[in-house]
Structure formats: structure tokens, C-alpha cells
Design a protein around this motif. Sequence first.
Motif, short mmCIF file in Angstrom:
data_model
loop_
_atom_site.label_atom_id
_atom_site.label_comp_id
_atom_site.label_asym_id
_atom_site.label_seq_id
_atom_site.Cartn_x
_atom_site.Cartn_y
_atom_site.Cartn_z
N MET A 1 0.83 -1.20 0.00
CA MET A 1 0.00 0.00 0.00
C MET A 1 0.87 1.26 0.00
O MET A 1 0.59 2.20 -0.74
CB MET A 1 -0.93 0.00 1.22
N ILE A 2 1.91 1.24 0.80
CA ILE A 2 2.80 2.41 0.85
C ILE A 2 3.60 2.51 -0.44
O ILE A 2 3.70 3.58 -1.04
CB ILE A 2 3.73 2.33 2.08
N ALA A 3 4.16 1.40 -0.90
CA ALA A 3 5.00 1.40 -2.10
C ALA A 3 4.25 1.86 -3.35
O ALA A 3 4.83 2.48 -4.24
CB ALA A 3 5.58 0.01 -2.34
N GLN A 4 2.96 1.56 -3.42
CA GLN A 4 2.21 1.85 -4.64
C GLN A 4 1.24 3.03 -4.52
O GLN A 4 0.47 3.30 -5.44
CB GLN A 4 1.43 0.59 -5.05
N THR B 1 -3.57 2.40 -12.46
CA THR B 1 -4.33 1.64 -11.47
C THR B 1 -3.44 0.54 -10.89
O THR B 1 -2.73 -0.15 -11.61
CB THR B 1 -5.58 1.02 -12.14
N ALA B 2 -3.49 0.40 -9.58
CA ALA B 2 -2.63 -0.57 -8.88
C ALA B 2 -3.32 -1.90 -8.63
O ALA B 2 -2.66 -2.92 -8.47
CB ALA B 2 -2.15 0.02 -7.55
N ALA B 3 -4.66 -1.90 -8.59
CA ALA B 3 -5.41 -3.12 -8.27
C ALA B 3 -6.88 -2.84 -8.57
O ALA B 3 -7.24 -1.74 -8.98
CB ALA B 3 -5.21 -3.49 -6.81
N PRO C 1 -10.69 -1.85 -7.80
CA PRO C 1 -11.09 -0.68 -7.00
C PRO C 1 -11.26 -0.91 -5.50
O PRO C 1 -10.95 -0.02 -4.71
CB PRO C 1 -12.42 -0.25 -7.63
N ALA C 2 -11.73 -2.07 -5.09
CA ALA C 2 -11.96 -2.31 -3.66
C ALA C 2 -10.72 -2.76 -2.91
O ALA C 2 -10.73 -2.83 -1.69
CB ALA C 2 -13.07 -3.35 -3.48
N ASN C 3 -9.66 -3.04 -3.62
CA ASN C 3 -8.41 -3.48 -2.99
C ASN C 3 -7.84 -2.32 -2.15
O ASN C 3 -7.82 -1.18 -2.61
CB ASN C 3 -7.42 -3.89 -4.08
N PRO C 4 -7.38 -2.59 -0.95
CA PRO C 4 -6.82 -1.53 -0.10
C PRO C 4 -5.69 -0.73 -0.78
O PRO C 4 -5.57 0.47 -0.55
CB PRO C 4 -6.30 -2.28 1.12
N ILE C 5 -4.90 -1.39 -1.61
CA ILE C 5 -3.82 -0.70 -2.32
C ILE C 5 -4.41 0.40 -3.20
O ILE C 5 -3.94 1.54 -3.21
CB ILE C 5 -2.98 -1.68 -3.17
N GLU C 6 -5.44 0.06 -3.92
CA GLU C 6 -6.08 1.02 -4.83
C GLU C 6 -6.87 2.08 -4.07
O GLU C 6 -6.87 3.25 -4.46
CB GLU C 6 -6.97 0.29 -5.83
N LEU C 7 -7.53 1.69 -2.99
CA LEU C 7 -8.25 2.68 -2.20
C LEU C 7 -7.31 3.76 -1.66
O LEU C 7 -7.61 4.95 -1.73
CB LEU C 7 -8.99 2.01 -1.03
N LEU C 8 -6.16 3.34 -1.11
CA LEU C 8 -5.19 4.31 -0.59
C LEU C 8 -4.64 5.17 -1.72
O LEU C 8 -4.53 6.39 -1.59
CB LEU C 8 -4.06 3.61 0.16
#
Length: 188
Positions: A109-112, A118-120, A122-129
Motif C-alpha cells: 500500500m505504501i509502495a504503490q 491503477t494498482a489493483a 477498485p476495492a483493494n486496499p492498495i487502490e483505495l489508498l
Amino acid sequence: MLHTAAEHTVDTILAEHRTPLGADLQMYRNHVLRVLTLSDALWNRLRTAQRTTRQRPSTDGDFLIAATFHDLGIWTEGTFDYLQPSIQLATDFIRGGTECNDRELVASMIAQHHKVRTAAEPANPIELLRRADAIDVSLGFVRHGIPPRTYRDCARTYPSLGFHRKLLKLTVRRSLGHPASPLPMLRW
């Protein structure tokens, strides 16, 4: 806006970094709280559309850790190339005995969170952050479906206190010193 428990968690973590944050403590705290509030708003849109069963970001311990540490390396290491230092701070915090369900997710999450694409899903925590941070850093110009009023209300509750001005100064300083790498935190 946020539940008091989320604010308390953020305040507890940031209290450990009071010295490097100095006068910017409240400014950074408000950025974190805006990102959490916007993450919740994005999550709520997905939940309403029946596309997620994940936990609300501001009530998820792993999400709170990632959101709180995501930019902290700027202050602790005095650098604009802060993703690795921020990941290290979060990792050290988790190793200190904090309950964490997914250390790799927190690091991702921090790295991306400054990934351009788009990182993941839409509901993925990585994308939400990633999306919530983009909304805040752009002062609400990038919206990812969030109504302008939502950002205005969020910014009224947790004012910038110079955060965006600080980012601009750091960008200019980095550009002058490293013209070939003005924004080292961006990922494609």
C-alpha cells in the motif's frame, strides 16, 4: 467524518514521531485523516454498488498503519525519496508488537500509493489508498467518482494547514537538486 478510534490510532502512532514532524505534526495528521476519510468515501461507493464486502478502511488496522506511515519518511529521513523509509517505519512499528494481519499488504500500500496507473481492483486496499491520496494531493481535482462536496467537507474538517504548499516546496527543491528525478516516489 471518522470514528474517534481511527483518530486515536493515528495520534498514537504519530506521537512516536513528534520530534521529526515538529511543527508539521498537525498538518501531516490532517493529511492522514483526509486520506482515511476519502478512503472510506470510496469504499462506501463500492459497497453501495455491491462490489465489496471488505472492512471500512478507517476501521481496518492494516489500512490505518499504511495510511499513517505512507508519507512519514519525508520527515523522519528528510527526503522526498521517501517510500522505502516509510515502508521501513511501518515494518518496524509492526515488528514492535502491533497486531497486523498482512505485513506485505501494508508495504505494498505504501509502495504503490503514488502509482500513476491503477494498482489493483477498485476495492483493494492498495487502490483505495492510491485513489484517496491522489484526491487529497490534487486538492480534490482528481475525484475518482467522489463528489466535490465530499472533498470540501473533508478539507473543512481536517484543514490542509500548509500541507499542499509544503509538497510544492519539496517538489521545487527536489527538481532543482535532482532535475533527472524530480518525483522519485512516482511508480508506473
